[in-house]
Design a protein around this motif. Structure first.
Motif, PDB file in Angstrom:
ATOM      1  N   SER A 114       0.830  -1.203   0.000  1.00 12.92           N
ATOM      2  CA  SER A 114       0.000   0.000   0.000  1.00 12.92           C
ATOM      3  C   SER A 114       0.867   1.256   0.000  1.00 12.92           C
ATOM      4  O   SER A 114       1.829   1.365   0.761  1.00 12.92           O
ATOM      5  CB  SER A 114      -0.901  -0.003   1.235  1.00 12.92           C
ATOM      6  OG  SER A 114      -1.709   1.146   1.278  1.00 12.92           O
ATOM      7  N   GLU A 119       1.744  -0.230  -6.540  1.00 15.50           N
ATOM      8  CA  GLU A 119       0.301  -0.099  -6.371  1.00 15.50           C
ATOM      9  C   GLU A 119      -0.257   0.927  -7.360  1.00 15.50           C
ATOM     10  O   GLU A 119      -1.277   0.671  -8.028  1.00 15.50           O
ATOM     11  CB  GLU A 119      -0.042   0.326  -4.943  1.00 15.50           C
ATOM     12  CG  GLU A 119      -1.543   0.485  -4.714  1.00 15.50           C
ATOM     13  CD  GLU A 119      -1.865   1.208  -3.416  1.00 15.50           C
ATOM     14  OE1 GLU A 119      -2.919   0.899  -2.834  1.00 15.50           O
ATOM     15  OE2 GLU A 119      -1.080   2.092  -3.004  1.00 15.50           O
ATOM     16  N   SER A 120       0.414   2.087  -7.478  1.00 15.74           N
ATOM     17  CA  SER A 120      -0.051   3.129  -8.396  1.00 15.74           C
ATOM     18  C   SER A 120      -0.043   2.634  -9.840  1.00 15.74           C
ATOM     19  O   SER A 120      -0.995   2.866 -10.596  1.00 15.74           O
ATOM     20  CB  SER A 120       0.829   4.376  -8.270  1.00 15.74           C
ATOM     21  OG  SER A 120       0.783   4.893  -6.964  1.00 15.74           O
ATOM     22  N   GLU A 123      -2.887   0.007 -10.296  1.00 12.94           N
ATOM     23  CA  GLU A 123      -4.207   0.640 -10.324  1.00 12.94           C
ATOM     24  C   GLU A 123      -4.465   1.289 -11.677  1.00 12.94           C
ATOM     25  O   GLU A 123      -5.547   1.134 -12.261  1.00 12.94           O
ATOM     26  CB  GLU A 123      -4.313   1.680  -9.205  1.00 12.94           C
ATOM     27  CG  GLU A 123      -4.445   1.094  -7.817  1.00 12.94           C
ATOM     28  CD  GLU A 123      -4.470   2.165  -6.749  1.00 12.94           C
ATOM     29  OE1 GLU A 123      -4.964   1.876  -5.652  1.00 12.94           O
ATOM     30  OE2 GLU A 123      -3.973   3.283  -7.003  1.00 12.94           O
ATOM     31  N   GLU A 124      -3.476   2.022 -12.182  1.00 10.83           N
ATOM     32  CA  GLU A 124      -3.647   2.697 -13.463  1.00 10.83           C
ATOM     33  C   GLU A 124      -3.757   1.692 -14.611  1.00 10.83           C
ATOM     34  O   GLU A 124      -4.640   1.817 -15.475  1.00 10.83           O
ATOM     35  CB  GLU A 124      -2.468   3.638 -13.718  1.00 10.83           C
ATOM     36  CG  GLU A 124      -2.586   4.430 -15.017  1.00 10.83           C
ATOM     37  CD  GLU A 124      -1.435   5.403 -15.205  1.00 10.83           C
ATOM     38  OE1 GLU A 124      -1.338   5.983 -16.303  1.00 10.83           O
ATOM     39  OE2 GLU A 124      -0.635   5.578 -14.269  1.00 10.83           O
ATOM     40  N   TYR A 126      -4.615  -1.567 -14.587  1.00  7.67           N
ATOM     41  CA  TYR A 126      -5.840  -2.372 -14.556  1.00  7.67           C
ATOM     42  C   TYR A 126      -7.088  -1.521 -14.801  1.00  7.67           C
ATOM     43  O   TYR A 126      -8.044  -1.970 -15.423  1.00  7.67           O
ATOM     44  CB  TYR A 126      -5.952  -3.113 -13.228  1.00  7.67           C
ATOM     45  CG  TYR A 126      -5.170  -4.416 -13.175  1.00  7.67           C
ATOM     46  CD1 TYR A 126      -4.554  -4.928 -14.316  1.00  7.67           C
ATOM     47  CD2 TYR A 126      -5.039  -5.133 -11.987  1.00  7.67           C
ATOM     48  CE1 TYR A 126      -3.841  -6.108 -14.276  1.00  7.67           C
ATOM     49  CE2 TYR A 126      -4.328  -6.325 -11.949  1.00  7.67           C
ATOM     50  CZ  TYR A 126      -3.728  -6.810 -13.090  1.00  7.67           C
ATOM     51  OH  TYR A 126      -3.030  -7.993 -13.056  1.00  7.67           O
ATOM     52  N   THR A 127      -7.079  -0.291 -14.282  1.00  5.10           N
ATOM     53  CA  THR A 127      -8.244   0.576 -14.494  1.00  5.10           C
ATOM     54  C   THR A 127      -8.422   0.890 -15.975  1.00  5.10           C
ATOM     55  O   THR A 127      -9.550   0.900 -16.488  1.00  5.10           O
ATOM     56  CB  THR A 127      -8.087   1.882 -13.698  1.00  5.10           C
ATOM     57  OG1 THR A 127      -8.010   1.579 -12.313  1.00  5.10           O
ATOM     58  CG2 THR A 127      -9.271   2.803 -13.948  1.00  5.10           C
ATOM     59  N   ILE A 135      -7.022  -6.242  -6.669  1.00  3.53           N
ATOM     60  CA  ILE A 135      -5.751  -5.810  -6.099  1.00  3.53           C
ATOM     61  C   ILE A 135      -5.860  -5.974  -4.587  1.00  3.53           C
ATOM     62  O   ILE A 135      -6.810  -5.499  -3.971  1.00  3.53           O
ATOM     63  CB  ILE A 135      -5.440  -4.345  -6.443  1.00  3.53           C
ATOM     64  CG1 ILE A 135      -5.357  -4.147  -7.962  1.00  3.53           C
ATOM     65  CG2 ILE A 135      -4.139  -3.909  -5.786  1.00  3.53           C
ATOM     66  CD1 ILE A 135      -5.185  -2.698  -8.377  1.00  3.53           C
ATOM     67  N   ARG A 137      -4.003  -5.229  -1.002  1.00  2.00           N
ATOM     68  CA  ARG A 137      -3.001  -4.298  -0.479  1.00  2.00           C
ATOM     69  C   ARG A 137      -2.520  -4.714   0.903  1.00  2.00           C
ATOM     70  O   ARG A 137      -3.317  -5.100   1.760  1.00  2.00           O
ATOM     71  CB  ARG A 137      -3.582  -2.886  -0.437  1.00  2.00           C
ATOM     72  CG  ARG A 137      -3.922  -2.351  -1.824  1.00  2.00           C
ATOM     73  CD  ARG A 137      -4.839  -1.146  -1.759  1.00  2.00           C
ATOM     74  NE  ARG A 137      -5.107  -0.623  -3.083  1.00  2.00           N
ATOM     75  CZ  ARG A 137      -6.057  -1.101  -3.896  1.00  2.00           C
ATOM     76  NH1 ARG A 137      -6.825  -2.118  -3.497  1.00  2.00           N
ATOM     77  NH2 ARG A 137      -6.243  -0.566  -5.092  1.00  2.00           N
TER      78      ARG A 137
END
Length: 204
Positions: A114, A119-120, A123-124, A126-127, A135, A137
């Motif tokens: 986390s 993580e960033s 997130e980007e 997969y989004t 995901i 954390r």
């Protein structure tokens, strides 16, 4: 100077069996302190997300703990010259049949730390490409890997050197692929602490 560290991130920062701080970051700041003529004291910050707030609050003077210098973080703090180039690795259970293509195709539930750049990135990625992909954390990378071993996640995304080091004493894990992140580690300091910026960069 007070050096803020978050252990559990070998080979950069971790504790040995006796609870002593060890790792590349520990060794290098001690070398820099000797070369530049100052003393240091280590302050352990258990939660990774608390490192930058602790720095801004004046509780520590620098973050020397495997932190990636990013544009977002640089809005608040100053980073030293880069001292390590980061690549990302995906690790899975040794007996799994997951592949790197499965990871890139969004078919896996991935564990990350986390507040980390992994993580960033995840997130980007997969989004934009595979919304709804899971995901999981964790506060520490070793906990994320334990989540993979326990079946709470299909794989773990993290820094290559960190995961490879842990895999050296964790036989239940295997690497399925790596990629260049284009990022670097740096020492984080308060913007106004220019004297310290010069000492750290000079030492590096």
């Amino acid at each position: 100077y007070v050096v803020g560290v978050s252990p559990g991130y070998p080979p950069f920062i971790f504790t040995d069996e006796d609870g002593n701080l060890k790792g590349i970051d520990v060794d290098s700041i001690l070398w820099i302190a000797e070369e530049e003529g100052f003393d240091v004291r280590f302050e352990i910050i258990e939660e990774w997300d608390s490192l930058i707030p602790s720095l801004l609050a004046g509780k520590i003077d620098m973050i020397y703990s495997g932190m990636t210098s990013t544009e977002e973080r640089a809005k608040y703090i100053t980073f030293s010259d880069p001292y390590y180039s980061v690549s990302y690795t995906v690790t899975v259970k040794d007996d799994s049949e997951w592949t790197f293509d499965d990871f890139l195709s969004g078919r896996m539930k991935i564990a990350v730390t986390s507040g980390s750049t992994t993580e960033s990135w995840l997130e980007e990625y997969y989004t934009e490409n595979y919304p709804g992909t899971g995901i999981v954390r964790y506060q520490r990378i070793d906990d994320a890997l334990l989540g993979v071993i326990n079946g709470d996640a299909d794989g773990c995304l993290g820094d290559s050197s960190n995961l490879l080091y842990i895999m050296g004493y964790t036989p239940d894990l295997s690497l399925i692929g790596s990629m260049d992140s284009g990022l670097h580690y740096g020492v984080g300091m308060r913007n106004e602490h220019t004297e310290l910026h010069d000492k750290i960069n000079g030492g590096l």
